[in-house]
Design a protein around this motif. Structure first.
Motif, mmCIF file in Angstrom:
data_model
loop_
_atom_site.group_PDB
_atom_site.id
_atom_site.type_symbol
_atom_site.label_atom_id
_atom_site.label_comp_id
_atom_site.label_asym_id
_atom_site.label_seq_id
_atom_site.Cartn_x
_atom_site.Cartn_y
_atom_site.Cartn_z
ATOM 1 N N ARG A 194 0.812 -1.213 0.000
ATOM 2 C CA ARG A 194 0.000 0.000 0.000
ATOM 3 C C ARG A 194 0.843 1.258 0.000
ATOM 4 O O ARG A 194 0.485 2.262 -0.633
ATOM 5 N N THR A 195 1.968 1.235 0.704
ATOM 6 C CA THR A 195 2.748 2.452 0.921
ATOM 7 C C THR A 195 3.948 2.585 -0.006
ATOM 8 O O THR A 195 4.689 3.559 0.101
ATOM 9 N N LYS A 202 -6.245 1.376 -3.939
ATOM 10 C CA LYS A 202 -5.118 2.038 -3.295
ATOM 11 C C LYS A 202 -3.827 1.950 -4.108
ATOM 12 O O LYS A 202 -2.729 1.980 -3.558
ATOM 13 N N SER A 203 -3.970 1.846 -5.427
ATOM 14 C CA SER A 203 -2.809 1.834 -6.318
ATOM 15 C C SER A 203 -2.973 2.963 -7.330
ATOM 16 O O SER A 203 -3.447 2.742 -8.449
ATOM 17 N N PRO A 204 -2.614 4.186 -6.959
ATOM 18 C CA PRO A 204 -2.875 5.336 -7.841
ATOM 19 C C PRO A 204 -2.183 5.239 -9.196
ATOM 20 O O PRO A 204 -2.641 5.850 -10.163
ATOM 21 N N TRP A 237 -10.685 -11.703 -3.073
ATOM 22 C CA TRP A 237 -11.499 -10.634 -3.650
ATOM 23 C C TRP A 237 -11.340 -9.346 -2.857
ATOM 24 O O TRP A 237 -11.221 -8.248 -3.419
ATOM 25 N N SER A 238 -11.298 -9.417 -1.529
ATOM 26 C CA SER A 238 -11.111 -8.213 -0.724
ATOM 27 C C SER A 238 -9.729 -7.609 -0.959
ATOM 28 O O SER A 238 -9.576 -6.379 -0.999
ATOM 29 N N GLU A 239 -8.714 -8.462 -1.112
ATOM 30 C CA GLU A 239 -7.369 -7.958 -1.415
ATOM 31 C C GLU A 239 -7.338 -7.270 -2.774
ATOM 32 O O GLU A 239 -6.725 -6.208 -2.928
#
Length: 292
Positions: free
Chosen positions: A132-133, A201-203, A192-194
């Motif tokens: 994510r970061t 969250k991947s701009p 699916w949630s991942e």
């Protein structure tokens, strides 16, 4: 219906650095020989993208990842026990399109992961661990490579309509209208949630077109449970993408390879006799024969 990304059973196994430490691997054909990894399991020499991502993920693990059946001893190239090894059957199909796998934290570690099967068949396959970061610079470089036209494969219901495609232009139109760029299918490989989290969250994916699949058939995946018949495993999604790209042989080979792997995997799990002359084996063998 929409084809959702590959799913898996949720489990927890975090790296010491947490989710801000991505790992990646470039494409490459795997070989039958192996050396021993730090975790004690064989790692193929000249392994393909998912295999190398797996080795990198194991190297930063704080504890061993123990999958069900690990005590049986697995072939490092196909992840099956020696009596059921399918390495000698492995097909290789030249393709114009490529595949970029962005994988959930432990997805590459799971013996049942089907992104591995894509890398078996398609040489131009890349695999990256998602964080994510942080984002791997190699992933950004791949997305910016002028030879590729990337498509994020994701249900169109979650995207503004202007980004959504449900079909690809014919190959001749792609070559004329996109400067000869080759399709690069970006598959979000995880639960699916991942997958939804990766998409949101991947701009760096926000500027890319979204390819939304609407297959008529239901998933034939038998290795993990899903409550949604429109959720396809990652290998099935890749086969659908290659079919849209006009690469039917690659699509058929991926489908046959998944079926053969599934037969072998379930034979081990359920302790059933393995039929080496089954319909999937015969179909794979026929696809491997040179066209006349």
């Amino acid at each position: 219906m929409s084809a959702a990304p590959g799913r898996s059973q949720a489990s927890s196994h975090r790296s010491p650095q947490g989710e801000g430490t991505p790992v990646s691997a470039a494409p490459g054909r795997s070989q039958a020989s192996s050396h021993r990894s730090p975790a004690g399991e064989g790692t193929p020499v000249n392994a393909h993208a998912v295999s190398r991502l797996r080795a990198a993920r194991l190297a930063v693990s704080s504890k061993p990842y123990v999958a069900r059946g690990s005590g049986l001893g697995r072939c490092p190239c196909c992840r099956l026990v020696a009596s059921h090894c399918i390495c000698a059957l492995r097909p290789q199909v030249p393709t114009r399109a490529g595949v970029c796998l962005i994988m959930g934290d432990i997805e590459a570690l799971k013996p049942s992961n089907t992104g591995w099967l894509i890398a078996d068949v398609v040489a131009d396959t890349w695999a990256f661990g998602w964080a994510r970061t942080a984002v791997d610079p190699a992933l950004l470089a791949l997305l910016a490579d002028p030879q590729w036209q990337p498509y994020v494969v994701f249900p169109g219901d979650y995207v503004e309509p202007g980004r959504v495609l449900t079909a690809l232009p014919p190959v001749e139109d792609q070559e004329a209208g996109q400067g000869g760029k080759r399709p690069l299918f970006i598959l979000l490989d995880g639960t699916w949630s991942e997958a939804r989290k990766m998409f949101r969250k991947s701009p760096y994916l926000d500027r890319l077109p979204v390819l939304s699949l609407h297959p008529e058939q239901v998933s034939n995946y038998r290795l993990r449970r899903s409550t949604h018949e429109h959720h396809f495993c990652t290998s099935e999604v890749a086969a659908l993408c290659f079919e849209l790209a006009g690469e039917q042989r690659a699509a058929d080979t991926l489908a046959a390879w998944l079926d053969v792997f599934t037969d072998h995997y379930l034979s081990i799990r359920q302790q059933l006799p393995l039929d080496w002359a089954s319909e999937p084996h015969q179909r794979l063998q026929a696809l491997a024969m040179p066209a006349r």
